[in-house]
Design a protein around this motif. Structure first.
Motif, PDB file in Angstrom:
ATOM      1  N   VAL A 165     103.693  -7.456  12.038  1.00  0.00           N
ATOM      2  CA  VAL A 165     104.111  -6.259  11.305  1.00  0.00           C
ATOM      3  C   VAL A 165     103.376  -6.221   9.972  1.00  0.00           C
ATOM      4  N   ASP A 166     103.195  -5.009   9.455  1.00  0.00           N
ATOM      5  CA  ASP A 166     102.409  -4.834   8.235  1.00  0.00           C
ATOM      6  C   ASP A 166     103.052  -3.724   7.413  1.00  0.00           C
ATOM      7  N   ASN A 167     103.554  -4.058   6.223  1.00  0.00           N
ATOM      8  CA  ASN A 167     104.124  -3.025   5.349  1.00  0.00           C
ATOM      9  C   ASN A 167     103.288  -2.833   4.088  1.00  0.00           C
ATOM     10  N   THR A 168     101.986  -3.073   4.194  1.00  0.00           N
ATOM     11  CA  THR A 168     101.087  -2.825   3.070  1.00  0.00           C
ATOM     12  C   THR A 168     101.252  -1.389   2.578  1.00  0.00           C
ATOM     13  N   ALA A 169     101.252  -1.217   1.274  1.00  0.00           N
ATOM     14  CA  ALA A 169     101.355   0.128   0.709  1.00  0.00           C
ATOM     15  C   ALA A 169     100.182   0.971   1.187  1.00  0.00           C
ATOM     16  N   PRO A 170     100.425   2.194   1.664  1.00  0.00           N
ATOM     17  CA  PRO A 170      99.344   2.994   2.250  1.00  0.00           C
ATOM     18  C   PRO A 170      98.186   3.280   1.308  1.00  0.00           C
ATOM     19  N   LEU A 171      98.452   3.347   0.011  1.00  0.00           N
ATOM     20  CA  LEU A 171      97.388   3.677  -0.932  1.00  0.00           C
ATOM     21  C   LEU A 171      96.566   2.463  -1.330  1.00  0.00           C
ATOM     22  N   THR A 172      96.861   1.289  -0.756  1.00  0.00           N
ATOM     23  CA  THR A 172      96.061   0.095  -0.991  1.00  0.00           C
ATOM     24  C   THR A 172      94.694   0.261  -0.328  1.00  0.00           C
ATOM     25  N   GLU A 173      93.648  -0.105  -1.038  1.00  0.00           N
ATOM     26  CA  GLU A 173      92.302   0.050  -0.497  1.00  0.00           C
ATOM     27  C   GLU A 173      92.160  -0.726   0.809  1.00  0.00           C
ATOM     28  N   GLY A 174      91.673  -0.061   1.838  1.00  0.00           N
ATOM     29  CA  GLY A 174      91.456  -0.695   3.127  1.00  0.00           C
ATOM     30  C   GLY A 174      92.708  -0.937   3.941  1.00  0.00           C
ATOM     31  N   ALA A 175      93.850  -0.376   3.545  1.00  0.00           N
ATOM     32  CA  ALA A 175      95.109  -0.646   4.235  1.00  0.00           C
ATOM     33  C   ALA A 175      95.097  -0.091   5.648  1.00  0.00           C
ATOM     34  N   GLN A 176      95.618  -0.888   6.590  1.00  0.00           N
ATOM     35  CA  GLN A 176      95.776  -0.417   7.960  1.00  0.00           C
ATOM     36  C   GLN A 176      96.915   0.587   8.085  1.00  0.00           C
ATOM     37  N   THR A 177      97.692   0.720   7.024  1.00  0.00           N
ATOM     38  CA  THR A 177      98.837   1.627   7.017  1.00  0.00           C
ATOM     39  C   THR A 177      98.519   2.944   6.303  1.00  0.00           C
ATOM     40  N   ALA A 178      97.266   3.237   6.080  1.00  0.00           N
ATOM     41  CA  ALA A 178      96.871   4.364   5.222  1.00  0.00           C
ATOM     42  C   ALA A 178      97.378   5.704   5.714  1.00  0.00           C
ATOM     43  N   MET A 183     103.842   8.146   1.958  1.00  0.00           N
ATOM     44  CA  MET A 183     102.769   7.714   1.078  1.00  0.00           C
ATOM     45  C   MET A 183     103.316   7.144  -0.228  1.00  0.00           C
ATOM     46  N   THR A 184     104.412   7.712  -0.693  1.00  0.00           N
ATOM     47  CA  THR A 184     105.041   7.260  -1.933  1.00  0.00           C
ATOM     48  C   THR A 184     106.510   7.642  -1.862  1.00  0.00           C
ATOM     49  N   GLY A 185     107.244   7.379  -2.915  1.00  0.00           N
ATOM     50  CA  GLY A 185     108.652   7.738  -2.940  1.00  0.00           C
ATOM     51  C   GLY A 185     109.446   6.813  -3.845  1.00  0.00           C
ATOM     52  N   ASP A 186     110.609   7.277  -4.233  1.00  0.00           N
ATOM     53  CA  ASP A 186     111.502   6.515  -5.096  1.00  0.00           C
ATOM     54  C   ASP A 186     112.372   5.587  -4.252  1.00  0.00           C
ATOM     55  N   PHE A 187     111.723   4.822  -3.395  1.00  0.00           N
ATOM     56  CA  PHE A 187     112.362   3.772  -2.605  1.00  0.00           C
ATOM     57  C   PHE A 187     111.248   2.872  -2.105  1.00  0.00           C
ATOM     58  N   PHE A 188     111.606   1.682  -1.662  1.00  0.00           N
ATOM     59  CA  PHE A 188     110.621   0.679  -1.265  1.00  0.00           C
ATOM     60  C   PHE A 188     110.672   0.502   0.243  1.00  0.00           C
ATOM     61  N   VAL A 189     109.507   0.586   0.894  1.00  0.00           N
ATOM     62  CA  VAL A 189     109.441   0.419   2.346  1.00  0.00           C
ATOM     63  C   VAL A 189     109.313  -1.067   2.660  1.00  0.00           C
ATOM     64  N   ARG A 190     110.381  -1.639   3.170  1.00  0.00           N
ATOM     65  CA  ARG A 190     110.412  -3.061   3.474  1.00  0.00           C
ATOM     66  C   ARG A 190     109.603  -3.366   4.728  1.00  0.00           C
ATOM     67  N   GLY A 191     109.323  -4.636   4.917  1.00  0.00           N
ATOM     68  CA  GLY A 191     108.613  -5.082   6.107  1.00  0.00           C
ATOM     69  C   GLY A 191     109.518  -5.891   7.003  1.00  0.00           C
ATOM     70  N   THR A 411      98.749  13.351   1.370  1.00  0.00           N
ATOM     71  CA  THR A 411      97.360  12.900   1.440  1.00  0.00           C
ATOM     72  C   THR A 411      97.324  11.471   0.913  1.00  0.00           C
ATOM     73  N   ASN A 412      96.224  10.762   1.205  1.00  0.00           N
ATOM     74  CA  ASN A 412      96.121   9.381   0.733  1.00  0.00           C
ATOM     75  C   ASN A 412      94.908   9.135  -0.148  1.00  0.00           C
ATOM     76  N   GLN A 413      94.263  10.220  -0.573  1.00  0.00           N
ATOM     77  CA  GLN A 413      93.171  10.115  -1.542  1.00  0.00           C
ATOM     78  C   GLN A 413      93.396  11.162  -2.623  1.00  0.00           C
TER      79      GLN A 413
END
Length: 893
Positions: A165-178, A183-191, A411-413
């Motif tokens: 499983v991968d919960n990398t933040a989507p806006l991280t460069e090279g993320a497989q979750t892009a 994309m963002t929000g006032d909550f944290f996406v757990r892994g 969007t992610n860019q």
């Protein structure tokens, strides 16, 4: 994948094998299906952001865990850490890759039976490997998915299961979750595998398990009243055998006692490998309707697949409530043909103890708390929630707003002008999963496709740096709305917007893409006053009179360890630490006054039911917690505002004294505020009856200027209900140093610390509060440098304008010390008088002239005589505004 296979073999000898209990291996009497829960025997390894480690599991250092599981722990309270689960040392905000391993036994295969791995959720993305083979992937963090593993599983033997499983933040460069929302929000996406995992075994002919995680059988009430109801059915039958099969598909409606009240059957011949969609219908005479909290009556829909010879091949039971729902722009929410007012809360799927890996018992505790408050609806924010909350909502009669994880950004860019195809596909998947998995639930009223995608360039910084170019969200919203309508036309498409008609620049108007809307409005918190809320809603209604309107969020932060003597005494810090519990209570009282008479609203959902974890907040008495919940993160404390709604929304006998956690009092007199839904409520203090109030407006009973004595004060509010007497009791303390004196930190909603105890600003009439410090949102204050003072924090705040302090005092002579600091005026620009009960004690006073400089403290001491039990200090402007930073009063002996 030879590396993975070698690792699997290396660990097989030492792994904890999930031994299959006999009662789980046996075929369930109600269905030929077998379900093997894979809850125990898991091992976990967190690779995190280590790219090399993320490529394959480690051969050592695996942690034994049970599933549901998440490695993340987010948010902790700063006060009294020993009483809380999370601390600064135990939180884990790592985003990246985690590996899970399990060795499990699979039952012996029955003929050409099928095997499916079922994951109720894996975040954010998942790759599933069974016995060295990649058997499937998933890119929806919030939904159930199933994988047909028939060709990979070892029937009657041991199986090696790996899940990456991968919960990398989507806006991280090279993320497989892009391209995985949100994309963002006032909550944290757990892994993690934070919902259950199972192995499901079926016969070769079965109901479809690969329909977007749904049950493969679906029902919709087309029409219902007291005389009859029509129900449309769809049954997806799949033949995974190698030859044609004649089947009989039946659907039977059972009442709560198991008695059949309607049934239908259809015959089909399924070709080898065929998936057939079989439509059918039921008509029910004199149905007992699912009627919300008044009568959440549930039937059972039993779907069966039999061979032509009568052998039971598959069976699925679904709880089903017969009801109709609609939204009306004038009458609001309509349940079974009649207006039904929705009052509810937003709800996130975390708590302090287990974070996202909440157990069914913890979910039920949360729902019970919500229901006890009197809420009859929940907005499931801001993503698809699991089956336990939906099942409980059906059972409790709670109406649900379901929604996907399209939040704020699409969007992610930063320079994209169109939504990337991957994000569009992910949004479509989330819609399809949400509907397939939840459409049979009587409680689900609407499908939400977005939250706050109308910030435009005004998106708050704490949600991530705004894009350079704001892409148009409307094409995406129109596509998603069309997908909902083509999939389930029985429920409206909705979204929640934040910013229309608020004077913001370049705000996209997204409301017309959906059937009905909710407005997220924070008047009195982020902007404006609570009294502005109603007129704003009226304006939105007038703009689109034919579209049903609701309020989907309103709320205020509340730290249950921070307290004020007057919620209007000074400014709160919407993104910082100054968030006393009493302000939130006042906020909700005033907001409900605006909402209660507006019956055209199809629902109201306050924000939020519980404090929840988010890594973008440092506020109140918490770190990485949004403190707008009415109940604490761990469910142990119900804040005062919770009881305001309980008194207004429920018939539960309620008598609740506010400020109960403000134990050590600053002043010897206080207003006592009680939330009570009794016809008459009595207050006693230290055994003395203060008075009885009848039918308090909005269930808020107030006894002003109640005297406290030195030491312990026992305060009791009581009332009689049909079910019997109810009382609430608190004990407050008054130190000897506070008796016979008043020390007011003017302009402060939280009194600053000093060598002697001050109270927050109180007893004032008129004026406004100010602060010489800079208070940037979400960051620590920048203190002003004030000369000539040993009490800088007291001197930094002030009240200004034309105002009075009216203090209840025994008749006699008093010493009055007034602290002044001039923030920015030149000599002659601020001149004022101070009068004590009409007698001037300071005339034509100029702080700048007297102190000799700005930001320099000047203390003046005067005497005053009190007759009639009140000292009225009037700060009367001559030129500009009057000002004062502190008022200290003590009796002259």
């Amino acid at each position: 994948m030879t590396g993975l296979t070698r690792t699997a073999l290396a660990l097989a000898g030492c792994a904890l094998v999930a031994v299959l209990p006999a009662h789980l291996a046996a075929q369930d009497s109600a269905s030929p299906r077998q379900r093997v829960p894979l809850a125990e025997g898991w091992q976990f390894n967190l690779a995190g952001t280590d790219a090399a480690a993320a490529e394959r599991p480690h051969d050592e250092d695996w942690e034994v865990v049970s599933v549901p599981h998440t490695w993340n722990r987010v948010g902790y309270y700063l006060s009294d850490p020993a009483s809380h689960t999370n601390t600064a040392e135990t939180v884990n905000k790592v985003q990246g890759v985690g590996w899970y391993y399990n060795s499990f036994a699979a039952p012996t295969r029955d003929g050409q039976g099928r095997a499916f791995l079922e994951f109720d959720a894996a975040s954010r993305t998942a790759e599933v490997w069974l016995n060295g083979r990649l058997v499937g992937t998933n890119r929806n963090p919030f939904a159930r998915f199933r994988i047909d593993v028939t060709d990979a599983v070892t029937f009657g033997g041991t199986n090696a299961l790996y899940v990456k499983v991968d919960n990398t933040a989507p806006l991280t460069e090279g993320a497989q979750t892009a391209d995985v929302l949100p994309m963002t929000g006032d909550f944290f996406v757990r892994g993690g595998l934070y919902r259950p995992v199972s192995l499901v075994l079926t016969k070769p002919v079965h109901f479809d398990l690969l329909d977007a995680g749904g049950p493969g059988v679906y029902a919709t009430t087309l029409r219902a009243d007291a005389a009859s109801a029509d129900i449309a059915l769809t049954m997806r039958a799949r033949n995974d055998s190698s030859r044609p099969q004649g089947v009989v598909v039946t659907a039977t409606l059972l009442d709560a006692q198991g008695t059949q009240i309607a049934s239908t059957r259809a015959e089909r011949t399924l070709a080898a490998g065929e998936l057939a969609e079989v439509p059918a219908s039921l008509t029910v005479s004199n149905p007992r309707l699912w009627s919300g909290v008044a009568d959440p009556y549930l039937h059972t829909l039993r779907f069966e697949l039999r061979s032509a010879a009568g052998e039971l091949l598959d069976s699925v039971d679904q709880s089903f409530g017969i009801r109709t729902m609609a939204l009306d722009p004038e009458r609001g929410f309509i349940l079974n043909g009649a207006p039904y007012r929705l009052v509810g809360v937003g709800f996130h799927q975390d708590n302090e103890q287990t974070d996202w890996a909440m157990t069914p018992a913890q979910v039920e505790e949360s729902i019970r708390i919500i229901r006890e408050m009197g809420a009859n609806s929940i907005r499931l924010t801001h993503y698809q929630h699991g089956q336990p909350v939906h099942d409980l909502a059906d059972r409790y009669g709670l109406v649900l707003w379901d929604e996907i994880g399209l939040v704020t950004a699409w969007t992610n860019q930063r320079d994209q002008t169109e939504t990337p195809a991957g994000i569009v596909a992910n949004a479509r998947q989330q819609v399809a999963d949400m509907i397939a998995q939840n459409r049979n639930h009587a409680s689900v009223a609407v499908w939400g496709i977005a939250n706050e995608v109308d910030f435009g360039p005004g998106r708050p910084d704490f949600l991530g740096r705004p894009p350079e170019v704001v892409a148009d969200p409307i094409p995406l919203l129109e596509e998603l709305a069309g997908l909902v309508r083509s999939t389930d036309a029985s429920r409206p498409v909705v979204l929640a917007h934040c910013c229309e008609n608020r004077g913001m620049v370049d705000v996209p108007e997204v409301a017309e893409t959906v059937d009905a809307v909710g407005a997220n409005l924070y008047y009195g918190w982020y902007y404006g006053r609570p009294q502005d809320l109603g007129p704003h809603l009226d304006g939105l209604r007038a703009k689109r009179p034919g579209q049903p309107l609701s309020i989907s969020e309103y709320g205020a932060g509340a730290a249950d360890t921070l307290h004020t003597d007057n919620p209007l005494g000074g400014p709160i810090d919407m993104g910082g630490r100054t968030q006393p519990e009493e302000y939130a209570s006042w906020f909700h009282e005033e907001s409900w006054k605006q909402l209660e008479p507006r019956t055209y609203l199809w629902g109201t959902w306050l924000w939020n039911s519980f404090d929840f974890g988010t890594t973008v907040r440092r506020e109140g008495d918490a770190q990485d917690i949004n403190t707008k919940g009415l109940v604490s993160y761990d469910r142990s404390i119900r804040k005062d505002a919770y009881y305001f709604y309980r008194a207004n929304w429920s018939d539960n006998p309620t008598v609740h004294i506010n400020g109960r956690r403000y134990v050590d009092r600053a002043y010897q007199v206080t207003d006592v505020r009680v939330y009570s839904n009794a016809s008459r409520t009595t207050l006693t203090v230290n055994g003395q009856v203060i008075g009885t109030l009848a039918d308090c407006p909005h269930s808020v009973c107030v006894w002003p200027n109640v005297a406290l004595r030195e030491g312990e004060n026992v305060v009791v509010a009581s009332a009689d209900f049909a079910s019997g007497p109810v009382e609430d009791r608190v004990t407050w303390q008054l130190a000897a140093s506070q008796v016979g004196s008043f020390r007011i930190d003017s302009g402060a909603i939280l009194a600053a610390n000093a060598e002697v105890r001050f109270g927050s600003d109180n007893f004032f009439v008129g004026g406004s509060a100010g602060n010489m410090d800079q208070t940037p949102r979400g960051r620590p204050p920048v203190p002003a440098s004030i000369a000539g003072t040993s009490r800088r924090d007291i001197a930094a705040t002030y009240r200004r304008g034309d105002f009075h302090y009216r203090l209840p005092l025994a008749d006699g002579r008093y010493r009055v010390a007034l602290t002044f600091v001039e923030p920015d005026k030149a000599v002659g620009e601020r001149v004022f008088d101070v009068l004590a009960n009409g007698t001037p004690v300071l005339s034509a006073y100029d702080v700048r002239a007297r102190a000799g400089a700005v930001l320099t403290e000047q203390v003046e001491t005067v005497e005053a005589t009190v007759t009639g039990g009140v000292l009225d200090l009037h700060f009367r402007p001559v030129t500009g505004e009057a000002i004062v930073s502190a008022v200290e009063i003590s009796a002259l002996r």
